[in-house]
Design an enzyme around this catalytic site. Sequence first.
Site, PDB file in Angstrom:
ATOM      1  N   THR A 104      41.624  15.536  42.227  1.00  0.00           N
ATOM      2  CA  THR A 104      42.717  15.914  43.132  1.00  0.00           C
ATOM      3  C   THR A 104      42.859  14.925  44.285  1.00  0.00           C
ATOM      4  O   THR A 104      43.527  15.227  45.266  1.00  0.00           O
ATOM      5  CB  THR A 104      42.496  17.329  43.686  1.00  0.00           C
ATOM      6  OG1 THR A 104      41.247  17.380  44.383  1.00  0.00           O
ATOM      7  CG2 THR A 104      42.501  18.357  42.564  1.00  0.00           C
ATOM      8  N   HIS A 152      49.316  21.431  47.247  1.00  0.00           N
ATOM      9  CA  HIS A 152      49.296  20.478  46.125  1.00  0.00           C
ATOM     10  C   HIS A 152      48.121  20.725  45.177  1.00  0.00           C
ATOM     11  O   HIS A 152      48.291  21.094  44.019  1.00  0.00           O
ATOM     12  CB  HIS A 152      49.215  19.047  46.657  1.00  0.00           C
ATOM     13  CG  HIS A 152      50.279  18.673  47.619  1.00  0.00           C
ATOM     14  ND1 HIS A 152      51.584  18.460  47.235  1.00  0.00           N
ATOM     15  CD2 HIS A 152      50.228  18.452  48.959  1.00  0.00           C
ATOM     16  CE1 HIS A 152      52.304  18.127  48.300  1.00  0.00           C
ATOM     17  NE2 HIS A 152      51.500  18.113  49.352  1.00  0.00           N
ATOM     18  N   ASP A 191      39.000  14.680  47.618  1.00  0.00           N
ATOM     19  CA  ASP A 191      38.939  13.994  48.925  1.00  0.00           C
ATOM     20  C   ASP A 191      39.341  14.972  50.036  1.00  0.00           C
ATOM     21  O   ASP A 191      40.308  14.745  50.742  1.00  0.00           O
ATOM     22  CB  ASP A 191      39.856  12.760  48.925  1.00  0.00           C
ATOM     23  CG  ASP A 191      41.320  13.098  48.709  1.00  0.00           C
ATOM     24  OD1 ASP A 191      41.614  14.173  48.133  1.00  0.00           O
ATOM     25  OD2 ASP A 191      42.185  12.304  49.130  1.00  0.00           O
TER      26      ASP A 191
END
Length: 313
Positions: free
Chosen positions: A126, A242, A10
């Site tokens: 993710t 991340h 995303d």
Amino acid sequence: MTRPIIIDCDPGQDDAVNLLMALAVPKELDVLGITAVAGNVPLPLTERNARLMCELAGRHDVPVFAGGERPLVRSLVTAENVHGNTGIDGVDIHTPSVPLQATHATDFIVDTLRAAADDSTTLVPTGPLTNVAHALIKAPDIAPKIREIVIMGGAMREGGNHSPSAEFNMLVDPHAARVVFECGRPLTVFGLDVTHQVPTTPARLEQINAIGNPVASAVHAMLSFYSRFDSAKYGTTGAPLHDPCTVAYLLQPDLFEFRHVNLRIETESAITMGHTAVDFWHVTGLEHNARWAHGVDADGFYALLNRLLETYS
């Protein structure tokens, strides 16, 4: 040996960097396709951002598919306050030359896995786990085809980053996460406990900028924007990368420390919705269903990132 993967994402600046890392090494990672999901920003922006990264990487051969516009049960929560209105603020936004495929992301995942050998294909989600859960619900027969699901999401000691106890991806679609965590396939999970150990410090950003090629310059621009939110929130000098922990693991697994755990997700409580209950000390006696990353060689992580960005020179 080349490892076939599907990246579900995303984008988001950190997703964008993760894509550029994976697309840099076709001899090591065979990116069969990129599937976009609503999360950091709505779906029309995430699928466009994925196509922009393929264009930037010069990888017009990698197909991009649009998937879930909203979570399985809950209303969509987005994070423009972190990523900007485009999702990848910091770089030029235009209509990408890489086309969007007509096939729905869920159908692509199902069809690709059904055509694959058992234990052959790695899924790398993710963002919210909507697309992967939809695929597993629609076609349970694909599960044996999955070699591993490498997930960015969740938190234990770090608490939450979008609620007091929930990491963003898990909070957006906890019901999808529950489907994935209970699918019976090997799970490797990178939560905030490890991703907060790889911040984009000014020195690391300068090293990226010094590489000097267009891809590295774009990464520097995106991360310079992205860092402003977490720096203010946590009082640190840089934001955590991340999502790139997932591809870094696929390429150099010895960068990370893991613990086999039982991992479950809260889907009922209004207060702790999306909380990941990580049984780090094996207190429940429940069967392990995941490997939980809890340590990382941060300098080694950034050395790998820089090497991958240098390939675009």
